[in-house]
Scaffold this motif. Structure first.
Motif, short mmCIF file in Angstrom:
data_model
loop_
_atom_site.label_atom_id
_atom_site.label_comp_id
_atom_site.label_asym_id
_atom_site.label_seq_id
_atom_site.Cartn_x
_atom_site.Cartn_y
_atom_site.Cartn_z
N SER A 195 0.83 -1.21 0.00
CA SER A 195 0.00 0.00 0.00
C SER A 195 0.86 1.26 0.00
CB SER A 195 -0.93 -0.01 1.22
OG SER A 195 -1.85 -1.07 1.14
N LYS A 196 1.97 1.21 0.73
CA LYS A 196 2.88 2.35 0.72
C LYS A 196 3.39 2.62 -0.69
CE LYS A 196 4.66 2.23 5.46
NZ LYS A 196 5.86 2.14 6.32
N ALA A 197 3.74 1.57 -1.40
CA ALA A 197 4.23 1.73 -2.77
C ALA A 197 3.16 2.34 -3.66
CB ALA A 197 4.68 0.38 -3.32
N LYS A 198 1.90 1.95 -3.47
CA LYS A 198 0.81 2.51 -4.27
C LYS A 198 0.64 4.00 -3.99
CE LYS A 198 -1.79 -1.80 -4.69
NZ LYS A 198 -2.99 -2.56 -4.30
N VAL A 199 0.68 4.37 -2.71
CA VAL A 199 0.53 5.78 -2.36
C VAL A 199 1.67 6.60 -2.95
CG1 VAL A 199 0.63 7.42 -0.43
CG2 VAL A 199 -0.81 5.38 -0.27
N ARG A 200 2.89 6.10 -2.86
CA ARG A 200 4.02 6.83 -3.42
C ARG A 200 3.89 6.99 -4.92
NH1 ARG A 200 7.85 3.08 0.25
NH2 ARG A 200 7.70 4.26 2.21
N ASN A 201 3.41 5.96 -5.60
CA ASN A 201 3.21 6.06 -7.04
C ASN A 201 2.17 7.11 -7.40
OD1 ASN A 201 5.12 4.09 -7.69
ND2 ASN A 201 3.64 2.42 -7.63
N VAL A 202 1.10 7.16 -6.61
CA VAL A 202 0.06 8.17 -6.85
C VAL A 202 0.64 9.58 -6.69
CG1 VAL A 202 -2.08 9.16 -5.94
CG2 VAL A 202 -1.88 6.70 -6.24
N LEU A 203 1.42 9.78 -5.64
CA LEU A 203 2.01 11.10 -5.40
C LEU A 203 2.97 11.49 -6.51
CD1 LEU A 203 2.61 10.92 -1.54
CD2 LEU A 203 0.69 11.92 -2.79
N ARG A 204 3.76 10.53 -6.98
CA ARG A 204 4.65 10.82 -8.11
C ARG A 204 3.84 11.24 -9.34
NH1 ARG A 204 6.97 5.80 -6.67
NH2 ARG A 204 8.85 6.01 -5.41
N ASP A 205 2.74 10.53 -9.57
CA ASP A 205 1.93 10.80 -10.76
C ASP A 205 1.32 12.20 -10.71
OD1 ASP A 205 2.51 8.35 -11.82
OD2 ASP A 205 0.61 7.41 -11.28
N VAL A 206 0.68 12.55 -9.58
CA VAL A 206 0.01 13.85 -9.52
C VAL A 206 1.04 14.99 -9.57
CG1 VAL A 206 -1.97 12.94 -8.26
CG2 VAL A 206 -0.06 13.90 -6.97
N ASN A 207 2.22 14.73 -9.05
CA ASN A 207 3.27 15.74 -9.10
C ASN A 207 3.82 15.89 -10.52
OD1 ASN A 207 6.63 16.01 -8.69
ND2 ASN A 207 5.37 17.58 -7.72
N ALA A 208 4.09 14.78 -11.19
CA ALA A 208 4.69 14.81 -12.52
C ALA A 208 3.69 15.20 -13.60
CB ALA A 208 5.32 13.46 -12.84
N GLU A 209 2.49 14.63 -13.53
CA GLU A 209 1.52 14.83 -14.60
C GLU A 209 0.70 16.10 -14.45
OE1 GLU A 209 -0.89 11.35 -14.93
OE2 GLU A 209 0.82 9.98 -15.10
N ARG A 210 0.40 16.48 -13.22
CA ARG A 210 -0.49 17.62 -13.01
C ARG A 210 0.23 18.81 -12.38
NH1 ARG A 210 -6.36 14.93 -11.57
NH2 ARG A 210 -6.15 13.14 -12.97
N GLY A 211 1.51 18.63 -12.07
CA GLY A 211 2.27 19.73 -11.50
C GLY A 211 1.84 20.12 -10.10
N THR A 212 1.22 19.18 -9.38
CA THR A 212 0.76 19.45 -8.01
C THR A 212 1.95 19.65 -7.09
OG1 THR A 212 -1.18 18.05 -8.41
CG2 THR A 212 -0.68 18.62 -6.12
N THR A 213 1.93 20.73 -6.34
CA THR A 213 2.97 20.99 -5.34
C THR A 213 2.66 20.17 -4.09
OG1 THR A 213 3.18 23.24 -6.18
CG2 THR A 213 4.13 22.80 -4.01
N VAL A 214 3.66 19.49 -3.54
CA VAL A 214 3.43 18.60 -2.40
C VAL A 214 4.36 18.97 -1.26
CG1 VAL A 214 3.43 16.21 -1.59
CG2 VAL A 214 2.74 16.72 -3.95
N LEU A 215 3.78 19.17 -0.09
CA LEU A 215 4.56 19.33 1.15
C LEU A 215 4.28 18.11 2.01
CD1 LEU A 215 6.44 21.34 2.66
CD2 LEU A 215 4.40 22.13 3.89
N LEU A 216 5.30 17.30 2.21
CA LEU A 216 5.15 15.99 2.84
C LEU A 216 5.81 15.96 4.20
CD1 LEU A 216 4.56 12.91 2.79
CD2 LEU A 216 6.67 12.63 1.48
N THR A 217 4.99 15.73 5.22
CA THR A 217 5.49 15.56 6.59
C THR A 217 5.35 14.08 6.96
OG1 THR A 217 4.87 17.79 7.26
CG2 THR A 217 5.13 16.17 9.00
N THR A 218 6.44 13.47 7.36
CA THR A 218 6.40 12.03 7.65
C THR A 218 7.52 11.63 8.59
OG1 THR A 218 6.46 9.83 6.64
CG2 THR A 218 7.80 11.52 5.61
#
Length: 332
Positions: A195-218
């Motif tokens: 599931s972690k891998a799926k979430v990371r893939n989604v975040l990569r996609d929205v960042n790369a394809e849609r230019g979404t800015t992401v601030l990640l606290t973890t």
């Protein structure tokens, strides 16, 4: 401690801007039967940084460092005590409703979904709240359901979901309206490896394809390693590092490890300048060297003097580097 400034391209204003931002809380605690003491808690202390549009930034620090307070100010939930803060050119606390349509938020273990409703109905309410056009809503929902493996959960009430399932559901809800900026607080908490891998893939996609800015606290620093080129470290409300992962390793005084496999057992390799043996097991030896140094001279020296079969370079654990940074900082 040295930092590497990171700023937006000169041709475009940054999406997120903080200049000398502070947040002070006043708390009272009992000091006697009838006496209370008023104390000032400075959760954020003079934060200044910029995040350009389309960047994915890791924002890390120990518990109580000021990470969540920062995110709450960026969303307009909290008002800064001092300083200037802008997101997409707006003041979050004064234009919170307007800004809400441009941001997505996932707050760790606090769900934004409706507890007694199935996921499908929760998403329908999100569509109405954000006035998402029907076609765009359907496309985004189908995409999130597929990428986050939510098909079997759409008719399950949120209260019956596991923490990991709910986290995936929350991430999908935050993405349905195509936010310009996404704030994520512990987005992979409670998730298994797949599931972690799926979430990371989604975040990569929205960042790369849609230019979404992401601030990640973890606290899962594998998230940072796999997703973010830039890292900001906060401690006691102050920014103590802002730069790339490589620079973080150097700033934290970490060590890399050269793992050497020889043809047969040898005494510890002690005649290679800039390295020290930390472990020996048969023909395999581990040599530590400075994180900021190059492995090439060490490899050349070992290959020249010893019968070499194989070797590899291991990077230091980021957790250890950050822990060392905290240990080296004076108490506030």
């Amino acid at each position: 401690m040295p930092t590497t400034p990171a700023g937006p391209p000169a041709t475009e204003a940054p999406l997120i801007e903080l200049d000398g931002v502070e947040k002070v809380f006043h708390v009272r605690r009992r000091t006697g039967l009838l006496r209370r003491e008023r104390r000032e808690v400075r959760a954020v202390d003079g934060l200044t940084f910029r995040v350009p549009r389309g960047e994915m930034v890791g924002y890390i620090g120990p518990n109580g460092a000021g990470k969540s307070t920062t995110v709450k100010m960026l969303t307009g939930i909290l008002v800064p005590s001092a300083g200037r803060l802008r997101v997409a050119g707006t003041d979050p606390s004064r234009e919170r409703e307007r800004l809400a349509r441009r941001i997505g938020v996932v707050f760790g273990q606090r769900t934004t979904l409706w507890w007694d409703l199935p996921l499908r109905d929760s998403y329908g309410l999100v569509r109405r709240m954000y006035r998402i056009p029907e076609r765009r809503y359907r496309e985004n929902l189908e995409r999130c359901v597929e990428l986050l493996d939510l098909a079997a959960l759409l008719d399950v009430p949120v209260r019956q979901l596991s923490l990991g399932q709910r986290m995936r559901g929350d991430i999908a809800a935050a993405l349905l309206h195509d936010p310009e900026v996404l704030y994520l607080d512990e987005p992979t908490i409670g998730l298994d490896v797949v599931s972690k891998a799926k979430v990371r893939n989604v975040l990569r996609d929205v960042n790369a394809e849609r230019g979404t800015t992401v601030l990640l606290t973890t606290h899962d620093l594998t998230d940072i390693e796999q997703l973010c080129k830039r890292v900001m470290v906060i401690d006691h409300g102050r920014l103590v590092y802002d730069g790339g992962l490589d620079g973080l390793l150097t700033a934290g005084g970490g060590e890399r490890t050269l793992v050497v496999d020889l043809e047969r057992e040898f005494p510890p390799i002690e005649d290679v300048p800039g390295a020290r043996v930390v472990r020996v097991e048969g023909p395999r030896q581990w040599l530590a060297f400075a994180a900021g140094g190059s492995a090439a001279p060490l490899v050349a020296a070992v290959a020249e003097r010893y019968p070499l079969v194989d070797l590899s370079v291991r990077e230091p654990a980021i957790e250890d580097v950050i822990a060392r940074m905290y240990a080296d900082r004076p108490a506030a």
